[in-house]
Write an enzyme that holds these catalytic residues in place. Sequence first.
Site, mmCIF file in Angstrom:
data_model
loop_
_atom_site.group_PDB
_atom_site.id
_atom_site.type_symbol
_atom_site.label_atom_id
_atom_site.label_comp_id
_atom_site.label_asym_id
_atom_site.label_seq_id
_atom_site.Cartn_x
_atom_site.Cartn_y
_atom_site.Cartn_z
ATOM 1 N N ASP A 93 -7.337 -2.820 3.885
ATOM 2 C CA ASP A 93 -6.662 -2.868 2.590
ATOM 3 C C ASP A 93 -5.263 -2.301 2.754
ATOM 4 O O ASP A 93 -5.044 -1.388 3.565
ATOM 5 C CB ASP A 93 -7.435 -2.049 1.550
ATOM 6 N N ASP A 120 -8.929 -9.892 -1.528
ATOM 7 C CA ASP A 120 -9.405 -9.325 -2.794
ATOM 8 C C ASP A 120 -8.678 -9.964 -3.976
ATOM 9 O O ASP A 120 -9.283 -10.248 -5.016
ATOM 10 C CB ASP A 120 -9.182 -7.813 -2.833
#
Length: 174
Positions: free
Chosen positions: A129, A147
């Site tokens: 991330d 995402d």
Amino acid sequence: MTGVSQLLASSPDASRWWRWLGLSIAIIVADQITKALVLGAFHPGEQRAITSFFSLVLAFNAGAAFSFLAGADGWQRWMFALIAVGAAAVIMALLKRGGSTLYCLGLALIMGGALGNLWDRLTIGKVVDFLLFHYNGWAYPAFNVADSAITVGAGLLILDSFRPKRAQPEANDA
């Protein structure tokens, strides 16, 4: 006709299926390129402010959304991998059946995002991330391109569910 040619000829949405698959692949590629760039430029936990409310950061998530099950002892990697593979299989079947542009776009985004994160789980055991929004000491959990695609895809499916559906032609009994 046999094999793939028969499958393609039997579906009026077959050409659209390939377009949606191409979009999913593009999402996977964009996701993996951005993650590779961040992995090459950042150390774990390193953060670079872009604006007063947005930073790039290198973070890892062994769990799911919002680090759900991140603290488990490793079994979650395989559970989330199986979920991603199963979801991709169902989505491919749904895309083959066709539907509205909004519906298929949502499915393609979700599949691309799920498979982008699956690649991370299979290769490094956790998801990379790097997008971090924050304000006045508050921070939204870091996330990535995959995402984002999943979230936008889910939103499109919700939006599509509120659209009126075309009536199905009735079968002629004669």
